[in-house]
Motif scaffolding. Structure first.
Motif, short mmCIF file in Angstrom:
data_model
loop_
_atom_site.label_atom_id
_atom_site.label_comp_id
_atom_site.label_asym_id
_atom_site.label_seq_id
_atom_site.Cartn_x
_atom_site.Cartn_y
_atom_site.Cartn_z
N GLN A 135 0.85 -1.19 0.00
CA GLN A 135 0.00 0.00 0.00
C GLN A 135 0.89 1.24 0.00
O GLN A 135 1.94 1.26 0.63
N THR A 136 0.46 2.26 -0.71
CA THR A 136 1.16 3.54 -0.72
C THR A 136 0.23 4.59 -0.15
O THR A 136 -0.93 4.67 -0.55
N TRP B 155 4.09 17.00 3.18
CA TRP B 155 3.52 15.65 3.10
C TRP B 155 4.65 14.65 3.04
O TRP B 155 5.79 14.99 2.72
N VAL B 156 4.32 13.39 3.37
CA VAL B 156 5.29 12.30 3.39
C VAL B 156 4.68 11.09 2.69
O VAL B 156 3.54 10.71 2.98
N ASP B 157 5.42 10.49 1.78
CA ASP B 157 4.97 9.25 1.15
C ASP B 157 5.41 8.07 2.01
O ASP B 157 6.56 8.01 2.46
N ILE B 158 4.49 7.13 2.22
CA ILE B 158 4.72 5.94 3.03
C ILE B 158 4.40 4.72 2.18
O ILE B 158 3.38 4.69 1.48
N ARG B 159 5.23 3.72 2.23
CA ARG B 159 4.94 2.42 1.63
C ARG B 159 4.75 1.44 2.79
O ARG B 159 5.55 1.44 3.74
N LEU B 160 3.70 0.64 2.72
CA LEU B 160 3.33 -0.25 3.83
C LEU B 160 3.06 -1.64 3.29
O LEU B 160 2.36 -1.80 2.30
N ASP C 161 9.60 8.43 3.31
CA ASP C 161 10.60 9.23 2.61
C ASP C 161 10.94 10.45 3.46
O ASP C 161 10.13 11.36 3.60
N LEU C 162 12.13 10.45 4.05
CA LEU C 162 12.63 11.58 4.82
C LEU C 162 13.60 12.38 3.97
O LEU C 162 14.12 11.86 2.97
N ALA D 234 4.24 0.36 12.84
CA ALA D 234 5.24 0.44 11.78
C ALA D 234 5.33 1.85 11.20
O ALA D 234 6.44 2.38 11.01
N ILE D 235 4.20 2.48 10.95
CA ILE D 235 4.20 3.83 10.39
C ILE D 235 4.81 4.82 11.39
O ILE D 235 5.65 5.64 11.04
N THR D 236 4.39 4.71 12.66
CA THR D 236 4.91 5.62 13.68
C THR D 236 6.42 5.50 13.79
O THR D 236 7.14 6.52 13.84
#
Length: 75
Positions: A2-3, A12-17, A29-30, A45-47
């Protein structure tokens, strides 16, 4: 996989899960490169992957879909 795109008041920050062997893995993405977090739930995991954004993590999490952050979310 999932993105997600999490946002706060000024960026904003993109997260891949994804799940791997029953664990959740998130990559954020930092500015200095990707940050990985692992947890038993998507929220954990996201935190963990957002630790580089100290001070705005709660605001970023508030923009995530509620059903994804519920304790019962499974892969």
């Amino acid at each position: 996989m999932q993105t997600l795109r999490l946002s706060c008041s000024w960026f904003w920050v993109d997260i891949r899960l994804n799940t791997l062997n029953g664990r959740w893995v998130a990559s954020a993405d930092l500015p200095d490169g990707p940050s990985v977090g692992v947890g038993s739930t998507p929220r954990e995991a996201i935190t963990e992957s957002l630790e580089g954004f100290e001070g705005v993590i709660d605001e970023l999490l508030a923009s995530a879909p509620d059903e994804l952050l519920e304790p019962s979310a499974i892969g």
